[in-house]
Motif scaffolding. Sequence first.
Motif, mmCIF file in Angstrom:
data_model
loop_
_atom_site.group_PDB
_atom_site.id
_atom_site.type_symbol
_atom_site.label_atom_id
_atom_site.label_comp_id
_atom_site.label_asym_id
_atom_site.label_seq_id
_atom_site.Cartn_x
_atom_site.Cartn_y
_atom_site.Cartn_z
ATOM 1 N N GLY A 434 -0.269 3.300 -13.924
ATOM 2 C CA GLY A 434 -1.576 2.412 -13.464
ATOM 3 C C GLY A 434 -1.814 2.220 -11.941
ATOM 4 N N ILE A 435 -2.990 1.599 -11.690
ATOM 5 C CA ILE A 435 -3.176 1.210 -10.372
ATOM 6 C C ILE A 435 -3.132 -0.456 -10.303
ATOM 7 C CG2 ILE A 435 -4.923 1.386 -8.648
ATOM 8 C CD1 ILE A 435 -6.138 3.895 -10.144
ATOM 9 N N ASP A 436 -2.610 -0.797 -9.201
ATOM 10 C CA ASP A 436 -2.487 -2.220 -8.699
ATOM 11 C C ASP A 436 -4.035 -2.809 -8.720
ATOM 12 O OD1 ASP A 436 -1.976 -4.835 -8.153
ATOM 13 O OD2 ASP A 436 -0.710 -4.188 -6.464
ATOM 14 N N PRO A 437 -4.225 -3.887 -9.437
ATOM 15 C CA PRO A 437 -5.625 -4.563 -9.425
ATOM 16 C C PRO A 437 -5.862 -5.015 -7.865
ATOM 17 C CG PRO A 437 -4.557 -5.227 -11.375
ATOM 18 C CD PRO A 437 -3.342 -4.559 -10.489
ATOM 19 N N ALA A 438 -4.932 -5.219 -7.221
ATOM 20 C CA ALA A 438 -5.145 -5.682 -5.782
ATOM 21 C C ALA A 438 -5.773 -4.636 -4.948
ATOM 22 C CB ALA A 438 -3.702 -6.379 -5.261
ATOM 23 N N VAL A 439 -5.585 -3.167 -5.203
ATOM 24 C CA VAL A 439 -5.972 -2.172 -4.276
ATOM 25 C C VAL A 439 -7.155 -1.335 -5.015
ATOM 26 C CG1 VAL A 439 -3.928 -1.882 -3.246
ATOM 27 C CG2 VAL A 439 -4.317 -0.765 -5.258
ATOM 28 N N ARG A 440 -7.382 -1.763 -6.479
ATOM 29 C CA ARG A 440 -8.425 -1.203 -7.169
ATOM 30 C C ARG A 440 -9.804 -1.105 -6.345
ATOM 31 N NH1 ARG A 440 -8.404 -2.878 -13.170
ATOM 32 N NH2 ARG A 440 -6.257 -2.295 -12.779
ATOM 33 N N GLU A 441 -10.197 -2.189 -5.937
ATOM 34 C CA GLU A 441 -11.594 -2.456 -5.515
ATOM 35 C C GLU A 441 -11.749 -1.533 -4.050
ATOM 36 O OE1 GLU A 441 -13.808 -3.700 -6.983
ATOM 37 O OE2 GLU A 441 -12.697 -4.377 -8.543
ATOM 38 N N GLU A 442 -10.658 -1.191 -3.484
ATOM 39 C CA GLU A 442 -10.694 -0.594 -2.246
ATOM 40 C C GLU A 442 -10.168 0.869 -2.397
ATOM 41 O OE1 GLU A 442 -11.864 -2.035 0.372
ATOM 42 O OE2 GLU A 442 -12.175 -3.623 -0.391
ATOM 43 N N LEU A 443 -9.989 1.477 -3.456
ATOM 44 C CA LEU A 443 -9.423 2.478 -3.730
ATOM 45 C C LEU A 443 -10.284 3.728 -3.218
ATOM 46 C CD1 LEU A 443 -6.911 3.651 -5.347
ATOM 47 C CD2 LEU A 443 -8.297 4.251 -7.396
ATOM 48 N N PHE A 444 -11.448 3.689 -3.035
ATOM 49 C CA PHE A 444 -12.240 4.624 -2.610
ATOM 50 C C PHE A 444 -12.553 4.608 -1.157
ATOM 51 C CE2 PHE A 444 -13.185 4.930 -7.090
ATOM 52 C CZ PHE A 444 -12.740 6.024 -7.610
ATOM 53 N N SER A 445 -11.973 3.616 -0.512
ATOM 54 C CA SER A 445 -12.181 3.280 0.983
ATOM 55 C C SER A 445 -11.340 4.247 1.788
ATOM 56 C CB SER A 445 -11.802 2.189 1.460
ATOM 57 O OG SER A 445 -12.672 0.953 0.454
ATOM 58 N N ARG A 446 -11.737 4.630 3.164
ATOM 59 C CA ARG A 446 -10.975 5.274 3.775
ATOM 60 C C ARG A 446 -9.596 4.711 3.827
ATOM 61 N NH1 ARG A 446 -15.332 6.752 8.614
ATOM 62 N NH2 ARG A 446 -17.174 7.422 7.040
ATOM 63 N N PHE A 447 -8.530 5.774 4.143
ATOM 64 C CA PHE A 447 -7.035 5.514 4.368
ATOM 65 C C PHE A 447 -6.721 4.261 3.285
ATOM 66 C CE2 PHE A 447 -9.120 6.439 8.621
ATOM 67 C CZ PHE A 447 -8.280 7.536 8.776
ATOM 68 N N ALA A 448 -7.268 4.353 2.218
ATOM 69 C CA ALA A 448 -6.696 3.575 1.090
ATOM 70 C C ALA A 448 -5.313 4.040 0.623
ATOM 71 C CB ALA A 448 -7.729 3.403 -0.232
ATOM 72 N N ARG A 449 -4.431 3.230 0.376
ATOM 73 C CA ARG A 449 -3.137 3.576 -0.359
ATOM 74 C C ARG A 449 -2.774 2.817 -1.337
ATOM 75 N NH1 ARG A 449 0.028 7.173 2.934
ATOM 76 N NH2 ARG A 449 -1.258 7.733 4.837
ATOM 77 N N GLY A 450 -2.210 3.530 -2.426
ATOM 78 C CA GLY A 450 -1.942 2.741 -3.640
ATOM 79 C C GLY A 450 -0.398 2.723 -3.669
ATOM 80 N N ASP A 451 0.403 2.598 -2.625
ATOM 81 C CA ASP A 451 1.882 2.427 -2.684
ATOM 82 C C ASP A 451 2.486 1.497 -3.536
ATOM 83 O OD1 ASP A 451 2.150 3.333 0.813
ATOM 84 O OD2 ASP A 451 1.636 4.574 -0.961
ATOM 85 N N ARG A 452 1.560 0.268 -3.467
ATOM 86 C CA ARG A 452 2.208 -0.986 -4.268
ATOM 87 C C ARG A 452 2.045 -0.729 -5.660
ATOM 88 N NH1 ARG A 452 -1.549 -5.420 -1.819
ATOM 89 N NH2 ARG A 452 -3.189 -3.642 -1.455
ATOM 90 N N SER A 453 1.224 0.113 -6.293
ATOM 91 C CA SER A 453 1.203 0.414 -7.620
ATOM 92 C C SER A 453 1.914 1.712 -8.017
ATOM 93 C CB SER A 453 -0.267 0.330 -8.168
ATOM 94 O OG SER A 453 -0.903 1.346 -7.497
ATOM 95 N N ARG A 454 1.773 2.744 -7.446
ATOM 96 C CA ARG A 454 2.321 4.092 -7.677
ATOM 97 C C ARG A 454 3.103 4.680 -6.893
ATOM 98 N NH1 ARG A 454 -2.690 7.708 -10.115
ATOM 99 N NH2 ARG A 454 -3.135 6.347 -11.590
ATOM 100 N N ASN A 455 4.226 5.353 -7.290
ATOM 101 C CA ASN A 455 5.318 5.752 -6.206
ATOM 102 C C ASN A 455 4.881 7.241 -5.612
ATOM 103 O OD1 ASN A 455 7.794 6.117 -5.172
ATOM 104 N ND2 ASN A 455 8.773 7.161 -7.211
ATOM 105 N N ARG A 456 4.657 6.945 -4.222
ATOM 106 C CA ARG A 456 3.878 7.856 -3.512
ATOM 107 C C ARG A 456 5.157 9.062 -3.320
ATOM 108 N NH1 ARG A 456 -1.006 8.298 -1.425
ATOM 109 N NH2 ARG A 456 -1.312 9.762 -0.030
#
Length: 532
Positions: A434-456
């Motif tokens: 799943g995606i960390d709720p803290a970054v979900r709102e900015e998921l479609f922004s430029r240079f957005a990273r989901g490192d805190r929720s998903r193992n990149r």
Amino acid sequence: MSTLRPRARGPLSLQTRLMAAVTGFVSLILVVIAITTSVVLGNVLDGRLQDELASAAKGAGAAAAQQAVIGGRIPDATDLVVGQTGVQTGTLVMVVSTSGAASGTFVSADHVAQDLTPLQMRQVVTALAAGRVAEELAGLGDYQFAHQSFPNSAKPQFEVITGLSRGTTETQITTLFSVIAITTIGGLILLALSTAITIRLALRPLREVAATANRVANQPLDRGDVSITERVPASEADPRTETGLVGAALNTLLDHVDASLAVRQRNEERMRQFVADASHELRTPLSSIRGYSELSLRALSRVDTAADPATASAHTALERIQAQSLRMTSLVEDLLLLARLEEGRELTLAAVDLSRLAIEGVEDARPTAQDHEWSIDVPEEPVELIGDTGRLQQVVANLLANARTHTPAGTHISIEVTEEDGEAVLLVRDDGPGIDPAVREELFSRFARGDRSRNRATGGSGLGLSITKAIVEGHGGTIAVQSSPGATVFTVRLPRTPATVLHEHADESGSSVEDEGAARGGHRIGDTVSGR
């Protein structure tokens, strides 16, 4: 055991409160006036009745005294009434001797003297004996009495009782109450109507302010070329009135916001143009860097790097330069593409089979992630729409790559194509963390990273989802994400036909770009169509 709580009553409107206050205060004043008027008039009528009763008693007493002196006997009540002139209807006269003998009469409506019944005379005597000067007589109604005694040792002793009906006074008071009540109710109804009309007219500027604010609130102010043209009409925004002052203040605020949005739009356009120009200009030096690095690597490949450590180090450095130049080139291309998409360019429209794009996307992604489970669910009939085949293929590839990159091995990734309400719908699901709720709102922004929720697992520019969103919105569609541990779904909704109005080329021998677009079966957005 649960208990039902009463539903909270909503706040009353200003118009309702003003109407209730005005009607309540005026009602109180009218009731007080009505009560005061009725009491005063009742006292006046009672006083007049007392005066009439005293006059009638005086006449009856004089006639009784005269008959007692002349005749030497107790007079008869009927003689006292008949012997007088101007006796009003309803007058009652009784003569009661000390021995208890009594006679009584009253004047009927046709001015005829009629004898009182024993019951009526007994009621009169009993009331006077009890100290009451008024009594309800059977068949006659409410009467008020006055009595005179004639004690004389030489002559017979007796009492003369005179009474007048209170019916006329009570009728007048009842009529007064009725008139006051009807007048008060009618006045309150007229007051409520006039107050409602007055308040409604007075609050019309506030309703116009609210309507203007709602229209402005419904405008998409978060993107695109924004211009707020809604204003409160000048007739409802007169600052000389309290409500008009609110409208004038809102117009001033809207003017300021409109000017600020215009400045923001110009800044965004300048920034977008700067990014596009910078990206375009960087392509040439990056291509040169990559070309020279490739030439140098070819030259070093013919040298024995094992015998010369410096040559081996230079070979490694050139490989790193080439890798970073490729990465920077990809980043610059993504930024240039994003800038052009936001300007409404880079879309060539033609008939697209979304089901085929989904199947091809999974077939391309499966070899790169064989440790994931893949599934496809598409309808038997093709789901076709008007769009840019290459860009929509990029949307599918980005979403599948995003699911593959940010989920561990063994994750099940599925893609589904459906039709809902005349729209083509693309769903990409995975059962990853799943995606960390803290970054979900900015998921479609430029240079957005989901490192805190998903193992990149691999690198990236962070522009994939922002480019995906720009492509989808360029087609007039929407993209959304819902995520929880074990269930993440990206939903893309695309209209079957974009809202952008396409214009046919007037000349088939146009520019090379137009010819290329026509050859691909579509129209180049930006050359013939403006905006998204």
